[in-house]
Design a protein around this motif. Structure first.
Motif, short mmCIF file in Angstrom:
data_model
loop_
_atom_site.label_atom_id
_atom_site.label_comp_id
_atom_site.label_asym_id
_atom_site.label_seq_id
_atom_site.Cartn_x
_atom_site.Cartn_y
_atom_site.Cartn_z
N SER A 118 2.45 -35.27 79.61
CA SER A 118 2.90 -34.00 79.08
C SER A 118 4.15 -34.23 78.23
CB SER A 118 3.16 -33.06 80.24
OG SER A 118 3.67 -31.84 79.79
N HIS A 119 4.87 -33.15 77.80
CA HIS A 119 6.01 -33.48 76.94
C HIS A 119 7.28 -32.66 77.12
CE1 HIS A 119 6.44 -30.43 73.69
NE2 HIS A 119 5.26 -30.09 74.10
N PHE A 120 7.50 -32.06 78.29
CA PHE A 120 8.63 -31.15 78.31
C PHE A 120 8.77 -30.60 79.73
CE2 PHE A 120 10.00 -26.80 76.36
CZ PHE A 120 11.33 -27.09 76.58
N ILE A 121 9.99 -30.32 80.19
CA ILE A 121 10.16 -29.83 81.56
C ILE A 121 9.49 -28.47 81.78
CG2 ILE A 121 12.28 -31.10 82.14
CD1 ILE A 121 13.84 -28.49 81.59
N LYS A 122 9.22 -27.74 80.68
CA LYS A 122 8.50 -26.48 80.84
C LYS A 122 7.14 -26.69 81.51
CE LYS A 122 7.06 -22.43 78.08
NZ LYS A 122 5.69 -22.61 77.55
N VAL A 175 6.35 -28.00 84.27
CA VAL A 175 6.25 -27.73 85.72
C VAL A 175 6.05 -26.24 86.00
CG1 VAL A 175 7.40 -29.80 86.56
CG2 VAL A 175 8.78 -27.78 86.05
N GLU A 176 6.72 -25.39 85.24
CA GLU A 176 6.53 -23.95 85.48
C GLU A 176 5.19 -23.47 84.91
OE1 GLU A 176 9.69 -21.25 84.90
OE2 GLU A 176 11.20 -22.51 85.86
N ASP A 177 4.82 -23.99 83.77
CA ASP A 177 3.53 -23.56 83.18
C ASP A 177 2.35 -24.01 84.04
OD1 ASP A 177 4.81 -22.26 81.19
OD2 ASP A 177 4.25 -23.61 79.58
N TYR A 198 2.45 -24.59 87.24
CA TYR A 198 2.51 -23.73 88.44
C TYR A 198 1.76 -22.42 88.18
CZ TYR A 198 4.45 -20.79 92.16
OH TYR A 198 4.59 -19.95 93.22
N GLU A 232 10.66 -36.23 84.17
CA GLU A 232 11.53 -35.99 83.02
C GLU A 232 11.99 -37.35 82.48
OE1 GLU A 232 15.43 -33.14 82.24
OE2 GLU A 232 15.28 -34.30 84.07
N ARG A 274 10.82 -33.55 88.36
CA ARG A 274 10.84 -32.09 88.47
C ARG A 274 9.63 -31.65 89.29
NH1 ARG A 274 15.93 -30.58 86.93
NH2 ARG A 274 16.59 -31.80 85.14
N PRO A 281 0.02 -25.64 76.96
CA PRO A 281 0.53 -26.06 75.66
C PRO A 281 1.43 -27.29 75.65
CG PRO A 281 1.45 -23.93 76.30
CD PRO A 281 0.41 -24.27 77.31
N GLU A 282 1.84 -27.78 76.83
CA GLU A 282 2.64 -29.01 76.85
C GLU A 282 1.81 -30.24 77.22
OE1 GLU A 282 3.83 -26.56 79.29
OE2 GLU A 282 4.68 -25.51 77.59
N VAL A 283 0.58 -30.03 77.68
CA VAL A 283 -0.19 -31.17 78.17
C VAL A 283 -0.78 -31.97 77.01
CG1 VAL A 283 -2.32 -31.81 79.41
CG2 VAL A 283 -0.68 -30.23 80.44
N LEU A 289 0.66 -28.25 69.74
CA LEU A 289 -0.14 -29.23 70.48
C LEU A 289 -1.54 -28.71 70.81
CD1 LEU A 289 0.15 -32.11 71.42
CD2 LEU A 289 1.11 -31.29 73.55
N ASN A 290 -1.67 -27.45 71.21
CA ASN A 290 -3.02 -26.96 71.49
C ASN A 290 -3.88 -26.95 70.23
OD1 ASN A 290 -3.10 -26.68 74.22
ND2 ASN A 290 -2.70 -24.48 74.28
N LYS A 320 -4.94 -30.52 69.67
CA LYS A 320 -5.97 -30.94 70.63
C LYS A 320 -7.32 -30.33 70.29
CE LYS A 320 -3.40 -29.65 74.23
NZ LYS A 320 -2.96 -29.32 75.61
N ALA A 329 3.61 -36.75 73.11
CA ALA A 329 4.28 -35.82 72.20
C ALA A 329 5.72 -35.79 72.65
CB ALA A 329 3.64 -34.45 72.30
N GLU A 349 14.93 -33.94 91.54
CA GLU A 349 15.84 -32.82 91.39
C GLU A 349 16.16 -32.21 92.76
OE1 GLU A 349 13.92 -29.89 88.89
OE2 GLU A 349 12.46 -29.39 90.44
N LEU A 363 15.34 -22.94 80.70
CA LEU A 363 14.08 -22.45 80.10
C LEU A 363 14.20 -20.99 79.71
CD1 LEU A 363 11.46 -24.21 82.42
CD2 LEU A 363 11.85 -24.66 80.00
N LYS A 372 10.79 -19.03 78.85
CA LYS A 372 10.20 -18.36 80.01
C LYS A 372 10.97 -17.05 80.26
CE LYS A 372 7.42 -20.04 82.39
NZ LYS A 372 5.93 -19.99 82.24
N LYS A 389 6.98 -17.74 87.77
CA LYS A 389 8.14 -18.40 88.40
C LYS A 389 9.39 -17.58 88.13
CE LYS A 389 8.55 -21.48 90.33
NZ LYS A 389 8.47 -21.63 91.80
#
Lengths: 160, 160, 160, 160, 160, 160
Positions: free
Chosen positions: A21-25, A27-29, A31, A49, A57, A102-104, B95-96, B99, B110, B141, B153, B159, F160
């Motif tokens: 993936s490419h961003f800490i977002k 983990v929430e997305d 989830y 990260e 994370r 969108p980050e995967v 990214l989407n 893909k 990415a 963390e 975020l 978010k 979240k």
């Protein structure tokens, strides 16, 4: 550069999804995608990260799965990789939603099999090269094997 | 077969998307996807044609990024791989769409991190095995780390 | 762990799609996706089941392509991987549908080029690390090369 | 049942996306989709909750657009419909992401044109039947019209 | 506001896809999507531009189908609507690609049946409210009807 | 042409998805999509075939929901429309998968609210023009309303 092999933890009855993936977002997305796709799903997920604080994370709604996903992230130690462990749900239920997060970038594997991950270790860090997902084939299905899988997919209701 | 490690160029302020595709149409389709997704995006992209003339095929709307993407393609020299360098936009924005480009097979990474690519070199040519994307994690963390990422975020508006 | 290189069979006039998936349902779902996307498509596909009976699971509507896909699966012998060989259709026609198949994790490559696959062999089994898809580039396109590809994409009707 | 026609507000320089969705989560998910797709996007959005409190649920990062979207929701007064008003971005940038939002059922239109919405009014409530999006055609393009649109799409960089 | 009913032309052996979109780029993008999804597809498509010149914008690779699609656009005369007529291919082959076209808002119907379109006519212009796609049902399938459809889907190879 | 209003049956605790599709294959594909997305889902679905035998085609794994979906199809009697009734799952779990079903044109609504459907009745048949999905809004959320929905989405774990 050195090649390293790591075995992942998959608790009894759980499935694993391993990705980049490419961003800490992420983990929430992830989830929200998991909770929004299967009612009653139990899961843990962890993301490496790879800049700034460089922390693993973590999110989840099940302590055992969350702890195991964290352990997997520590074993992998590969920047921008994530792993999800899930119960009460199967990869087929969530995989398209995960792929469209969108980050995967990509999903390496989705499995309940024992998994060995082949990584490259450099001075900079680590990257996943591939996975050994379960066992190698022992033969080609004959007519009875075809009949068995045709039947079992219908017995489970997956196919009409 | 030999393993090779290549570092990619990522100009200051740019992000990289690295992938595998299957046809020279990729360069025009990715061009249109990028222009159509973020107004004002700046980018360069290069694709390694792997049959016929075997030329690095190049598109973009920013000379520096286009030149750097071409340099990356030359360093990779791996058939059917592509790389995109972008500014005024982030991988999450595009990214989407990348893909879902009908020629794209997969996205390796990415990132704005330093990237090392592990390749296999054979007599025939080269293939990407994986990427080291930034650094390895230094820990997991704790509560304060969770609070920080939750807040950042939302501070960036990503978010709610 | 040992690295292994395998060459795949691609019959004259056929294209290959190589991927990672997670369940025997893959073979029936890919069959239906291929038939539903291009009228008159000819194909064979094979998937390496990686638990239980560990059989190569096979579908298709063309005996030569089905046999070749089975041969590829035997050469790969990597759990949860699949390969598709197709005629009367091109990867661009079916690739988005294949990527959105709910069991598919990732697509390694889609090509008519000679393909070498780099695998990791462990005691447990095998995993794909990457592919050499055709040849390495011999240079960067100049203006005449740009003009040629612009024209050929329009001659084939792919672009306006 | 009665048919009602409503004109929507589209502030100067803004575009409208009008759709049907199914849950209050829509407002937060659309917020995140819009922020995540175009850096610097300005928008307001409003959703007609249709059970419980039955409130117009509102999000946005631009007061004028948010107020106008709220006004549109009040004019529509149709359960589970939403409208987005955006600046610094165009529908083409965000439409696929909006369509893939997991609560979105359908998008009626995406336009900068004057929009009239045709609704059914019953004792229970209201539903959108369709939209008049701009003007009716005045003729069919001739060769010069074809040439003009071919050129303008390339002048704006949208097509190669 | 007045309700209008319009019958569409569907040449013998053709299928119709009727939709709402938002930009003249639609005609070139749909052209490329259709050519890129089914080799040998024959089609015509027309889009009602609804501002500026307000011309019916036309593409295709088959004169009869292109002329019929133009005739349909003239009959509809509804801003931002499009229709595609196709041969050598079926809606199932192209519908997901059409739905994911970045300018497409929604698809009203996809059919080889006789189609009546219900439109609203206002002083400003026209909008599609809905379609009558073929005939109303005459009953509910019994066991023999279930068996027939199960069999025919497999006879055509659509399902396993 | 005549306008008709029809109320749909939604059994206690169930949700409805109402859409337009183009082929009898819809019933088997939607069956497989639903079973493959949520483990333990209960559902019934019915599709109005609009040529040939013109039968309501029915699938499901719950008799009550299947019977109610059949009743809805009979009330609608509109060619190529379908409705799904589901329990143990919510529209948000399955809606993206339903939208990406290769025969599905559009989804009218997804809801647990009372639904009135507005149809056009012609000599040929019937078509859905729109839906009244629940009640009209009674006001705009104030700060306390915003706080309530923010909290409830997190209490249910959706956000979240």
């Amino acid at each position: 550069m050195e090649l390293v092999t790591v075995k992942l933890v998959i608790p009894e009855g759980a499935n694993l999804i391993l990705g980049q993936s490419h961003f800490i977002k992420t983990v929430e997305d992830l989830y929200e995608i998991l909770v929004g796709t299967v009612p009653g799903i139990k899961f843990g997920l962890a993301f490496c990260e790879s800049s700034g604080e460089c922390l693993v994370r973590v999110e989840g709604n099940d302590p055992e799965l969350t702890q195991a996903a964290t352990e997997n992230a520590n074993r992998l130690a590969a920047g921008h990789t994530f792993n999800i462990l899930l119960k009460n749900a199967f990869p087929i239920n969530v995989l398209n939603a995960v792929k469209l997060c969108p980050e995967v970038c990509r999903v390496f594997c989705a499995t309940a099999n024992p998994v060995e991950v082949i990584l490259a270790q450099t001075e900079q860090g680590r990257g996943i090269l591939g996975v050994v997902d379960g066992l190698s084939p022992k033969g080609v299905e004959a007519e009875d094997g075809k009949a068995w899988r045709h039947e079992i997919l219908r017995k489970f209701g997956y196919k009409k």
